[in-house]
Write a protein that holds these residues in place. Structure first.
Motif, PDB file in Angstrom:
ATOM      1  N   LEU A  81      -7.749  -6.809   5.079  1.00  0.00           N
ATOM      2  CA  LEU A  81      -7.179  -5.860   4.125  1.00  0.00           C
ATOM      3  C   LEU A  81      -5.667  -5.997   4.041  1.00  0.00           C
ATOM      4  CD1 LEU A  81      -9.356  -2.703   4.862  1.00  0.00           C
ATOM      5  CD2 LEU A  81      -9.435  -4.163   2.833  1.00  0.00           C
ATOM      6  N   GLY A  82      -5.041  -6.388   5.153  1.00  0.00           N
ATOM      7  CA  GLY A  82      -3.610  -6.653   5.101  1.00  0.00           C
ATOM      8  C   GLY A  82      -3.293  -7.772   4.128  1.00  0.00           C
ATOM      9  N   ARG A  83      -4.098  -8.821   4.154  1.00  0.00           N
ATOM     10  CA  ARG A  83      -3.897  -9.924   3.199  1.00  0.00           C
ATOM     11  C   ARG A  83      -4.117  -9.448   1.766  1.00  0.00           C
ATOM     12  NH1 ARG A  83      -7.772 -12.967   6.670  1.00  0.00           N
ATOM     13  NH2 ARG A  83      -6.566 -13.932   8.361  1.00  0.00           N
ATOM     14  N   THR A  88      -1.898  -7.971  -3.561  1.00  0.00           N
ATOM     15  CA  THR A  88      -1.789  -6.961  -4.614  1.00  0.00           C
ATOM     16  C   THR A  88      -0.349  -6.774  -5.059  1.00  0.00           C
ATOM     17  OG1 THR A  88      -3.735  -5.776  -3.800  1.00  0.00           O
ATOM     18  CG2 THR A  88      -2.189  -4.522  -5.181  1.00  0.00           C
ATOM     19  N   PHE A  89       0.578  -6.788  -4.115  1.00  0.00           N
ATOM     20  CA  PHE A  89       1.983  -6.543  -4.447  1.00  0.00           C
ATOM     21  C   PHE A  89       2.817  -7.821  -4.513  1.00  0.00           C
ATOM     22  CE2 PHE A  89       0.688  -2.404  -2.513  1.00  0.00           C
ATOM     23  CZ  PHE A  89       0.757  -1.671  -3.697  1.00  0.00           C
ATOM     24  N   GLY A  90       2.142  -8.972  -4.508  1.00  0.00           N
ATOM     25  CA  GLY A  90       2.825 -10.238  -4.726  1.00  0.00           C
ATOM     26  C   GLY A  90       3.697 -10.702  -3.583  1.00  0.00           C
ATOM     27  N   VAL A  91       3.353 -10.288  -2.358  1.00  0.00           N
ATOM     28  CA  VAL A  91       4.140 -10.662  -1.180  1.00  0.00           C
ATOM     29  C   VAL A  91       3.337 -11.655  -0.339  1.00  0.00           C
ATOM     30  CG1 VAL A  91       5.290  -9.829   0.899  1.00  0.00           C
ATOM     31  CG2 VAL A  91       5.248  -8.397  -1.163  1.00  0.00           C
ATOM     32  N   VAL A 238      -2.588   0.759  -4.662  1.00  0.00           N
ATOM     33  CA  VAL A 238      -3.129   0.279  -3.389  1.00  0.00           C
ATOM     34  C   VAL A 238      -4.634   0.088  -3.548  1.00  0.00           C
ATOM     35  CG1 VAL A 238      -3.580   0.926  -0.982  1.00  0.00           C
ATOM     36  CG2 VAL A 238      -1.333   1.359  -1.990  1.00  0.00           C
ATOM     37  N   PRO A 239      -5.196  -1.016  -3.086  1.00  0.00           N
ATOM     38  CA  PRO A 239      -6.632  -1.286  -3.266  1.00  0.00           C
ATOM     39  C   PRO A 239      -7.513  -0.149  -2.733  1.00  0.00           C
ATOM     40  CG  PRO A 239      -5.522  -3.257  -2.510  1.00  0.00           C
ATOM     41  CD  PRO A 239      -4.508  -2.154  -2.439  1.00  0.00           C
TER      42      PRO A 239
END
Length: 333
Positions: A81-83, A88-91, A238-239
């Motif tokens: 989920l961290g990935r 999601t935020f392009g980081v 946030v997902p």
């Protein structure tokens, strides 16, 4: 698993205004400290996800360094989920497994030795966790149990004596301090500041390790109740898998909720007690909205004050002996 966080006693945010306010504060802090970006440790939980999203919005994803710092006992779902939230935020995240560092410090074996004081046959690879006594059922003192499963599938639960708990607590704090050391390594290299991830409940109550996850240069959501964090999460995208995930400590090899380890009551009920206490409401007035008895709310009130005393130490700066005037005068001459 979905978690419902009641906001019946906590005012709702003006979400768009709050997002802009936090983003402005992050940018202002960067300018004032001459830092060009931020480091965020991402755990797969909602607090770090919202912190990552806010810093990416404020500074741009190219100026955010996201770190995934699992160890051998971390839930693989947390890393996955961290990935997801980073994407999601392009980081682009950096993954660093801290297990070898913890092994070198004998963290797992020292903890096992402490547990063997109450469970003599215990081995470090047995799934286990620490559970706090229920605040509602205790008048004053709190204590901890170790729960787990042996290789035969048999469950065990034993109350920890003070010495055993203190030793476990001390060695487990290595996890948070090692992670923070790595955060500052990347911050120093990039001239970034470290963005901490505690929400108001954690910050107010000292649910962090001194010089560990409590250490940061800027804490963008430390003024927000947990229900406010959920509101921001929905607004910034946030997902859903993270929004509906039960808040956990992700510290021991068995799944462990934050309320059973630290808060002692369900988080939504604790939040309403905290807000109601600060608003000057009586225990009786709060009880109806929490599902707790008036007596139970009074016990939570007591626990809040006890934890706040500890939190003051955890957040206090390093103390020094005051310089006497004579020495100051000599220094000036």
């Amino acid at each position: 698993m979905s978690i419902e966080v009641s906001v019946s006693s906590v005012p709702r945010l003006e979400v768009a205004l709050e997002i802009d306010r936090i983003a402005d504060a992050l940018r202002s802090y960067g300018r004032s400290t001459r830092k060009v970006g931020a480091v965020v440790a991402v755990s797969g939980g909602i607090d770090s996800a919202v912190t990552l999203g806010l810093t990416a919005k404020a500074l741009g994803p190219e100026r955010v360094c996201a770190l995934l710092l699992p160890d051998s006992e971390s839930d693989g779902e947390s890393t996955r989920l961290g990935r997801v939230v980073c994407a999601t935020f392009g980081v682009s995240p950096i993954e660093y497994d801290i297990t070898p560092v913890l092994d070198a410090l004998d963290v797992y074996e020292e903890r096992a030795a402490a547990i063997r004081a109450v469970v003599p046959a215990f081995q470090s690879d047995w799934p286990h966790k620490l559970v706090r006594s229920n605040v509602v059922e205790q008048d004053l003192a709190s204590f901890y149990f170790v729960e787990g499963t042996n290789p035969r599938g048999e469950t065990f639960k034993a109350r920890l004596d003070h010495a055993s708990f203190a030793r476990i607590y001390a060695v487990m704090n290595y996890k948070q301090r090692v992670r923070k050391m790595i955060e500052y390594r990347y911050a120093d290299e990039r001239n970034y500041f470290v963005a901490g991830t505690p929400n108001r409940l954690e910050y107010d109550q000292g649910f962090f390790v001194r010089s560990g996850d409590g250490l940061a240069d800027f804490k963008p959501i430390a003024h927000l109740y947990k229900s406010h964090v959920y509101q921001l999460a929905t607004a910034i995208g946030v997902p859903a898998a993270i929004v509906h995930r039960r808040p956990t400590t992700d510290t021991f090899s068995l799944d462990q909720s934050q309320d059973e380890y630290f808060f002692g009551v369900p988080i939504d009920a604790f939040e309403q007690c905290l807000h109601g206490k600060d608003a000057g409401l009586s225990a009786r007035a709060i009880a109806d909205g929490t599902g707790l008895s008036t007596e139970a709310v009074e016990r939570v009130f007591h626990d809040i004050e006890r934890k706040r005393r500890n939190a003051r130490y955890l957040e206090s700066p390093c103390m020094t002996v005051p310089m006497v005037e004579r020495l100051l005068e000599e220094e000036v001459r």
